[in-house]
Scaffold this active site. Structure first.
Site, short mmCIF file in Angstrom:
data_model
loop_
_atom_site.label_atom_id
_atom_site.label_comp_id
_atom_site.label_asym_id
_atom_site.label_seq_id
_atom_site.Cartn_x
_atom_site.Cartn_y
_atom_site.Cartn_z
N HIS A 304 1.49 7.28 -5.56
CA HIS A 304 1.27 8.34 -4.57
C HIS A 304 -0.08 8.97 -4.80
O HIS A 304 -0.52 9.10 -5.94
CB HIS A 304 2.37 9.41 -4.69
CG HIS A 304 2.48 10.29 -3.49
ND1 HIS A 304 1.66 11.38 -3.31
CD2 HIS A 304 3.29 10.23 -2.42
CE1 HIS A 304 1.98 11.96 -2.17
NE2 HIS A 304 2.96 11.29 -1.60
N ASP A 361 9.61 6.92 -0.35
CA ASP A 361 9.95 5.75 0.47
C ASP A 361 10.74 4.69 -0.28
O ASP A 361 11.33 3.80 0.33
CB ASP A 361 8.66 5.12 1.02
CG ASP A 361 7.98 6.05 1.99
OD1 ASP A 361 8.69 6.65 2.80
OD2 ASP A 361 6.75 6.16 1.94
N1 ACO Z 1 1.62 -1.48 -6.84
C1 ACO Z 1 0.72 -2.02 -7.70
N2 ACO Z 1 -0.41 -1.42 -8.09
C2 ACO Z 1 -0.66 -0.21 -7.58
C3 ACO Z 1 0.22 0.43 -6.68
C4 ACO Z 1 1.40 -0.25 -6.33
N3 ACO Z 1 2.28 0.29 -5.48
N4 ACO Z 1 -0.29 1.61 -6.33
C5 ACO Z 1 -1.46 1.74 -6.98
N5 ACO Z 1 -1.69 0.63 -7.74
C6 ACO Z 1 -2.81 0.43 -8.66
C7 ACO Z 1 -4.09 0.12 -7.92
O1 ACO Z 1 -4.24 -1.28 -7.75
C8 ACO Z 1 -5.11 0.70 -8.86
O2 ACO Z 1 -5.24 -0.16 -9.95
P1 ACO Z 1 -6.66 -0.30 -10.76
O3 ACO Z 1 -6.85 1.03 -11.42
O4 ACO Z 1 -6.44 -1.43 -11.70
O5 ACO Z 1 -7.68 -0.59 -9.71
C9 ACO Z 1 -4.43 1.98 -9.40
O6 ACO Z 1 -3.03 1.68 -9.32
C10 ACO Z 1 -4.73 3.21 -8.57
O7 ACO Z 1 -4.48 2.91 -7.21
P2 ACO Z 1 -5.11 3.67 -5.98
O8 ACO Z 1 -4.92 2.87 -4.74
O9 ACO Z 1 -6.48 4.14 -6.31
O10 ACO Z 1 -4.18 4.93 -5.95
P3 ACO Z 1 -4.08 5.98 -4.79
O11 ACO Z 1 -3.55 7.20 -5.41
O12 ACO Z 1 -5.32 6.09 -4.01
O13 ACO Z 1 -3.02 5.32 -3.78
C11 ACO Z 1 -1.00 4.74 -2.76
C12 ACO Z 1 -1.76 5.77 -3.61
C13 ACO Z 1 -1.85 4.31 -1.57
C14 ACO Z 1 0.29 5.39 -2.25
C15 ACO Z 1 -0.67 3.51 -3.61
O14 ACO Z 1 0.03 3.89 -4.78
C16 ACO Z 1 0.13 2.47 -2.85
O15 ACO Z 1 -0.45 1.68 -2.12
N6 ACO Z 1 1.50 2.46 -2.98
C17 ACO Z 1 2.33 1.53 -2.26
C18 ACO Z 1 2.52 1.98 -0.84
C19 ACO Z 1 3.48 3.15 -0.70
O16 ACO Z 1 4.55 3.20 -1.28
N7 ACO Z 1 3.12 4.12 0.14
C20 ACO Z 1 3.94 5.30 0.39
C21 ACO Z 1 3.38 6.52 -0.22
S1 ACO Z 1 4.45 7.93 -0.13
C22 ACO Z 1 4.79 8.23 1.45
O17 ACO Z 1 4.30 7.61 2.32
C23 ACO Z 1 5.74 9.27 1.82
#
Ligand code: ACO
Length: 462
Positions: A304, A361
């Protein structure tokens, strides 16, 4: 105690910026005078470091996993209150007394029909139209049927709020009926908010819908946990559109449009798609986790933008899954897969070191699925839940005497001054469009697919 920060620029300029402190101790640099004092603006793409307003509605702390509406913990509200109470709380700042709740329920009930002529609009949509396309269009169309005075009085405002909270739900159910080709079912004054919605969705002239109180309670909780989440994408859309003093129905329609995207309201559908894929592949989830760790996909429902620990809403949804799916005849193998995935991820250094925990979610789609809500309606349910939150922000903004039209600045990175070239004399110019590269991430690893996934950026936090 008041704080300030000194900004020293290498051109020898120095300026003092006040630090604003919120009621929970959050600190923000107040840059209101920055441009006037230094000629500088701030650059904060996607607003990761920008507080766009002061708001007294919702408090959330990402590191501690706290979410409170008007000071009340989300856990208590989801356990003890009803959605209508929470809607009132968000809007007016306090939990309603029994008299206030009765009045609020009564105006919601009397406002729940939509103008009969609007029913004909549904006929003009194609049968397979996505319910969100109907919802956004119909909510904008309410503006034509329910004119809003230029300066709404408190009474007008209460009526607008009741119309939207109630009618979004009615339109949602009518859209579903259109989708499945059944006649609409009208709201009933005999039923409460959630029961009414389920009845409009699932009863028909040839079958009576039997309410299951556990399902009713679970949908109440689903709507409550989605009711507000401070300045997320759709709420920001509402505040920006509302700041121009646009018609409130159009403003809420802007929020619905922003919510529609899979980076925002669409993520719970993605989780179910992921669980289904794992279930059908025979994988116990380990291969999927490996694919997520090697960045071929993402573990949907994990991570998140704000929460760096458990999303408190995820814990509520998981508890409800146990309650609903533990009932005789209600079990769902996808819930077992989800719990195995969670356990494996939370003992894996990849996820732990990046603070990736389940978000709302991860389990909420399973609740909707258990209630019989079809996949395409998941985001619509989110919209019903979020409507009071959007309206509370619209209301807060309109009562803020200092409110101005929202108008962010930009940093121009296009071509410098050039002269017009007549069409016949133009050489083939390369088009000077700046493109940012974005990482395309397959939502589902190819191993799991019969056909390649076109790929998309993963959904973002809301
Ligand atoms: N699975 C695997 N790796 C992940 C995930 C995931 N779900 N989420 C983040 N990472 C990793 C990224 O690859 C990154 O790795 P790195 O440091 O090696 O490059 C690190 O964790 C940080 O990720 P960011 O994308 O920079 O984190 P950010 O906080 O910007 O993104 C997000 C948050 C977009 C929600 C992300 O965690 C994600 O895509 N999750 C899956 C989609 C999801 O569940 N969305 C719903 C959110 S809640 C809602 O909508 C109510």
């Amino acid at each position: 105690m008041s704080y300030s920060a000194n900004l020293r620029l290498d051109v020898g300029q120095e300026t003092e910026l006040p630090v604003f402190i919120g009621s929970e101790g959050e600190r923000a640099l107040d840059i209101d005078k920055l441009r006037a004092g230094t000629g500088l603006v701030t650059l904060d793409e996607s607003f990761g470091n920008t507080a766009s307003c002061r708001s007294a509605i919702t408090y959330l702390h990402g590191e501690k996993g706290i979410l409170r509406y008007r000071g009340y913990p989300i856990e208590e509200l989801a356990e003890k209150s009803r959605f209508v109470e929470v809607a009132y709380l968000l809007m007016y700042g306090d939990l309603p007394t029994s008299g206030q709740l009765e009045d609020f329920s009564s105006i919601l009930n009397s406002s729940s029909l939509i103008h009969e002529d609007m029913r004909h609009f549904f006929l003009a949509f194609p049968n397979n139209a996505h319910p969100m396309s109907l919802l956004t269009t119909m909510v904008a169309s309410l503006s034509a049927f329910y004119p809003v005075p230029e300066n709404p009085s408190d009474e007008d405002e209460a009526q607008i709020i009741a119309n939207l909270v109630s009618q979004v739900r009615t339109i949602a159910a009518f859209s579903y009926k259109k989708f499945i080709g059944e006649p609409v079912v009208y709201p009933s004054y005999k039923l409460r908010f959630v029961e009414n919605f389920l009845n409009m969705m699932f009863s028909s002239p040839v079958s009576n819908y039997q309410q299951d109180q556990d399902i009713v309670k679970a949908i109440e909780a689903f709507l409550i946990v989605h009711a507000d989440h401070e300045q997320n994408c759709s709420t920001s859309a509402v505040r920006i559109a509302g700041s121009s003093l646009a018609n409130v129905y159009a403003v809420i329609s802007a929020g619905i449009s922003a919510l529609w995207g899979r980076r925002h309201g669409g993520a719970n559908q993605e989780v179910i798609a992921m669980l289904k894929t794992i279930q059908h592949s025979g994988d116990d989830g380990r291969l999927f986790l490996e694919a997520a760790k090697s960045k071929k996909t993402r573990l949907m429902g994990f991570g998140h933008r704000i929460y760096k620990t458990f999303d408190p809403r995820a814990l509520i949804m998981k508890k409800l899954c146990h309650r609903i799916l533990g009932k005789p005849g209600m079990s769902d193998p996808m819930f077992d897969i989800a719990m195995r995935l969670e356990e494996a991820a939370l003992s894996d250094d990849y996820f732990l070191s990046r603070n990736l925990y389940p978000n709302v979610d991860f389990y909420s789609g399973l609740i909707l699925k258990a209630a019989g809500i079809p996949f395409d309606m998941f985001t619509v349910l989110f919209a019903i839940g979020r409507t009071p939150g959007w309206l509370a922000h619209w209301r807060e903004m309109r009562h803020d005497a200092g409110n101005r039209i929202a108008r962010p600045r930009q940093i121009y990175i296009g071509p410098g001054l050039r002269s017009y070239i007549p069409v016949g004399t133009r050489e083939k110019h390369s088009v000077g469009v700046m493109r940012r590269t974005s990482t395309k991430i397959s939502r589902i690893p190819e191993k799991y697919l019969d056909h390649p996934d076109p790929g998309d950026e993963a959904p973002e936090s809301v």
